[in-house]
Design a protein around this motif. Structure first.
Motif, PDB file in Angstrom:
ATOM      1  N   UNK A  32      -3.907 -16.572 -47.451  1.00 55.78           N
ATOM      2  CA  UNK A  32      -4.689 -17.248 -46.416  1.00 55.78           C
ATOM      3  C   UNK A  32      -5.341 -18.517 -46.958  1.00 55.78           C
ATOM      4  N   UNK A  33      -5.411 -19.525 -46.098  1.00 57.31           N
ATOM      5  CA  UNK A  33      -6.059 -20.786 -46.431  1.00 57.31           C
ATOM      6  C   UNK A  33      -6.654 -21.380 -45.156  1.00 57.31           C
ATOM      7  N   UNK A  34      -7.253 -22.563 -45.261  1.00 59.68           N
ATOM      8  CA  UNK A  34      -7.934 -23.178 -44.108  1.00 59.68           C
ATOM      9  C   UNK A  34      -6.986 -23.433 -42.939  1.00 59.68           C
ATOM     10  N   UNK A  45      -2.360 -20.850 -49.025  1.00 67.54           N
ATOM     11  CA  UNK A  45      -1.175 -21.248 -48.263  1.00 67.54           C
ATOM     12  C   UNK A  45       0.130 -21.010 -49.000  1.00 67.54           C
ATOM     13  N   UNK A  46       0.054 -20.576 -50.263  1.00 71.11           N
ATOM     14  CA  UNK A  46       1.262 -20.300 -51.038  1.00 71.11           C
ATOM     15  C   UNK A  46       1.895 -18.981 -50.612  1.00 71.11           C
ATOM     16  N   UNK A  47       3.108 -18.748 -51.089  1.00 71.61           N
ATOM     17  CA  UNK A  47       3.879 -17.573 -50.651  1.00 71.61           C
ATOM     18  C   UNK A  47       4.149 -16.612 -51.804  1.00 71.61           C
ATOM     19  N   UNK A  48       4.304 -15.349 -51.429  1.00 66.30           N
ATOM     20  CA  UNK A  48       4.625 -14.304 -52.402  1.00 66.30           C
ATOM     21  C   UNK A  48       5.753 -13.449 -51.834  1.00 66.30           C
ATOM     22  N   UNK A  87      -4.943  -0.733 -49.187  1.00 66.19           N
ATOM     23  CA  UNK A  87      -4.059  -1.887 -49.379  1.00 66.19           C
ATOM     24  C   UNK A  87      -3.943  -2.706 -48.096  1.00 66.19           C
ATOM     25  N   UNK A  88      -3.767  -2.039 -46.965  1.00 65.75           N
ATOM     26  CA  UNK A  88      -3.642  -2.745 -45.681  1.00 65.75           C
ATOM     27  C   UNK A  88      -4.886  -3.574 -45.397  1.00 65.75           C
ATOM     28  N   UNK A  89      -6.061  -2.994 -45.635  1.00 68.15           N
ATOM     29  CA  UNK A  89      -7.315  -3.724 -45.387  1.00 68.15           C
ATOM     30  C   UNK A  89      -7.425  -4.944 -46.297  1.00 68.15           C
ATOM     31  N   UNK A  90      -7.020  -4.763 -47.562  1.00 70.15           N
ATOM     32  CA  UNK A  90      -7.068  -5.867 -48.528  1.00 70.15           C
ATOM     33  C   UNK A  90      -6.136  -7.007 -48.095  1.00 70.15           C
ATOM     34  N   UNK A  91      -4.904  -6.653 -47.713  1.00 74.34           N
ATOM     35  CA  UNK A  91      -3.935  -7.677 -47.303  1.00 74.34           C
ATOM     36  C   UNK A  91      -4.389  -8.371 -46.027  1.00 74.34           C
ATOM     37  N   UNK A  92      -4.970  -7.616 -45.094  1.00 76.86           N
ATOM     38  CA  UNK A  92      -5.460  -8.213 -43.843  1.00 76.86           C
ATOM     39  C   UNK A  92      -6.525  -9.268 -44.130  1.00 76.86           C
ATOM     40  N   UNK A  93      -7.327  -9.035 -45.162  1.00 75.79           N
ATOM     41  CA  UNK A  93      -8.408  -9.971 -45.505  1.00 75.79           C
ATOM     42  C   UNK A  93      -7.902 -11.202 -46.248  1.00 75.79           C
ATOM     43  N   UNK A  94      -6.875 -11.044 -47.097  1.00 75.62           N
ATOM     44  CA  UNK A  94      -6.491 -12.117 -48.013  1.00 75.62           C
ATOM     45  C   UNK A  94      -5.142 -12.787 -47.720  1.00 75.62           C
ATOM     46  N   UNK A  95      -4.324 -12.176 -46.861  1.00 76.72           N
ATOM     47  CA  UNK A  95      -2.956 -12.697 -46.697  1.00 76.72           C
ATOM     48  C   UNK A  95      -2.445 -12.490 -45.275  1.00 76.72           C
ATOM     49  N   UNK A  96      -1.413 -13.250 -44.943  1.00 77.06           N
ATOM     50  CA  UNK A  96      -0.660 -13.032 -43.711  1.00 77.06           C
ATOM     51  C   UNK A  96       0.641 -12.325 -44.088  1.00 77.06           C
ATOM     52  N   UNK A  97       0.993 -11.284 -43.353  1.00 79.53           N
ATOM     53  CA  UNK A  97       2.307 -10.667 -43.558  1.00 79.53           C
ATOM     54  C   UNK A  97       3.324 -11.501 -42.785  1.00 79.53           C
ATOM     55  N   UNK A  98       4.177 -12.181 -43.525  1.00 77.66           N
ATOM     56  CA  UNK A  98       5.171 -13.090 -42.935  1.00 77.66           C
ATOM     57  C   UNK A  98       6.440 -12.328 -42.573  1.00 77.66           C
ATOM     58  N   UNK A  99       6.840 -11.382 -43.418  1.00 75.67           N
ATOM     59  CA  UNK A  99       8.071 -10.668 -43.130  1.00 75.67           C
ATOM     60  C   UNK A  99       8.224  -9.409 -43.941  1.00 75.67           C
ATOM     61  N   UNK A 100       9.065  -8.513 -43.440  1.00 77.09           N
ATOM     62  CA  UNK A 100       9.408  -7.281 -44.142  1.00 77.09           C
ATOM     63  C   UNK A 100      10.890  -7.012 -43.900  1.00 77.09           C
TER      64      UNK A 100
END
Length: 331
Positions: free
Chosen positions: A289-291, A233-236, A253-266
């Motif tokens: 990502x978290x529960x 739930x933390x941010x980067x 990279x896209x597949x990895x991020x899809x599995x482990x993180x939400x893209x919040x902004x660009x």
């Protein structure tokens, strides 16, 4: 009363005079002389026994100004100017600094993401001279623990004294940031990602984002390492090359991020901030990502106007504020 700009300029002139005085007597670069100048300023006296003439000159100079007469922001900006002067004479590509305007935007975004937390742990795994981390640190009002990692010995010394002069408690790791850390996961990671190939293929083989063949991209591995040391739930917030999602390893990279993180902004940074298309950068915001985390219905997608266009910047910041209000309500 002097205005802030005059204060910054006068403080910079003092730091610069001390640095050039040291440089005249020792066979070192401006940046290495600046490290010793910062140390002398922090201790209010020369800390190494040089010849009597240099010691006397430094003692005299150190008595002409006091850091107590300046704000933390003025100290940071004056120090930044001295570092920039030294970097102009440097031939090393990694001796670059996150520009002030970009650091302030990241500080602003950090405030938006962290505003409901009373205590924050922050980490910059590519801290360089510490300008990005100390800018974010100074803009957050909560209780903070901050950590930084840098492999370059000159840059980390500049970062340590940068933090010391601003009286910011930051713990520095002098190591390759893709090696393991003795660090508990943090709430917020900020980093201006180093771009290029990572030479240690053995170390890279321990990452999901290792290249299928040849050297892996350091900027990809830094993102994976950062997520590893972020709480669920933390941010980067990363400064990324604009071509990040178009490179030959982008699908991985896209597949990895899809599995482990939400893209919040660009946030695309203004073209006017960069000399060539190849140098263009953006700011990427991720949430690990978290529960209880969810992907935003509409990520924050913004193209920043020229930093000198105050009206357009005001409009964009208004839009970003509105987006964050909706984003916070979703939970």
């Amino acid at each position: 009363m002097k205005n802030s700009k005059t204060n910054v300029e006068s403080l910079y002139s003092w730091i610069d005079e001390i640095t050039t005085t040291i440089q005249e007597y020792v066979n070192e670069t401006y940046l290495d002389s600046l490290i010793y100048a910062q140390e002398c300023i922090f201790h209010c006296s020369p800390t190494i026994n040089h010849d009597e003439q240099l010691t006397h000159k430094l003692e005299t100079l150190l008595q002409t100004t006091s850091l107590a007469d300046y704000t933390v922001e003025e100290i940071r900006k004056a120090n930044q100017l001295a570092i920039l002067k030294g970097m102009k004479g440097s031939t090393q590509a990694q001796h670059m600094m996150t520009p002030e305007t970009i650091a302030l935007i990241i500080a602003y975004l950090s405030n938006k993401l962290m505003d409901e937390k009373k205590e924050i742990r922050i980490f910059d795994p590519a801290s360089g001279t510490g300008n990005l981390l100390t800018t974010v640190f100074s803009q957050l009002s909560q209780d903070k623990e901050a950590y930084a990692s840098e492999v370059d010995s000159t840059l980390i010394q500049l970062g340590v004294w940068n933090a010391n002069l601003q009286k910011q408690q930051i713990e520095f790791f002098h190591q390759d940031s893709l090696q393991p850390f003795l660090l508990d996961p943090v709430d917020l990671v900020v980093a201006d990602l180093p771009v290029g190939y990572y030479p240690d293929d053995v170390r890279a083989s321990r990452f999901e984002l290792q290249a299928k063949e040849g050297h892996s991209y350091a900027h990809h591995l830094f993102m994976e390492q950062s997520l590893k040391y972020t709480v669920d739930g933390g941010y980067l917030i990363f400064v990324i090359p604009e071509f990040l999602f178009e490179s030959d390893q982008a699908d991985q990279l896209k597949n990895f991020l899809h599995e482990h993180a939400h893209i919040v902004g660009l946030l695309g940074l203004p073209d006017t901030a960069f000399q060539t298309d190849k140098q263009k950068k953006s700011i990427l915001i991720l949430q690990k990502k978290g529960h209880h985390t969810t992907t935003p219905k509409q990520p924050l997608l913004v193209k920043m106007p020229s930093f000198s266009n105050t009206n357009a910047m005001g409009d964009i910041l208004g839009q970003i504020n509105n987006w964050f209000q909706t984003y916070k309500k979703r939970s």
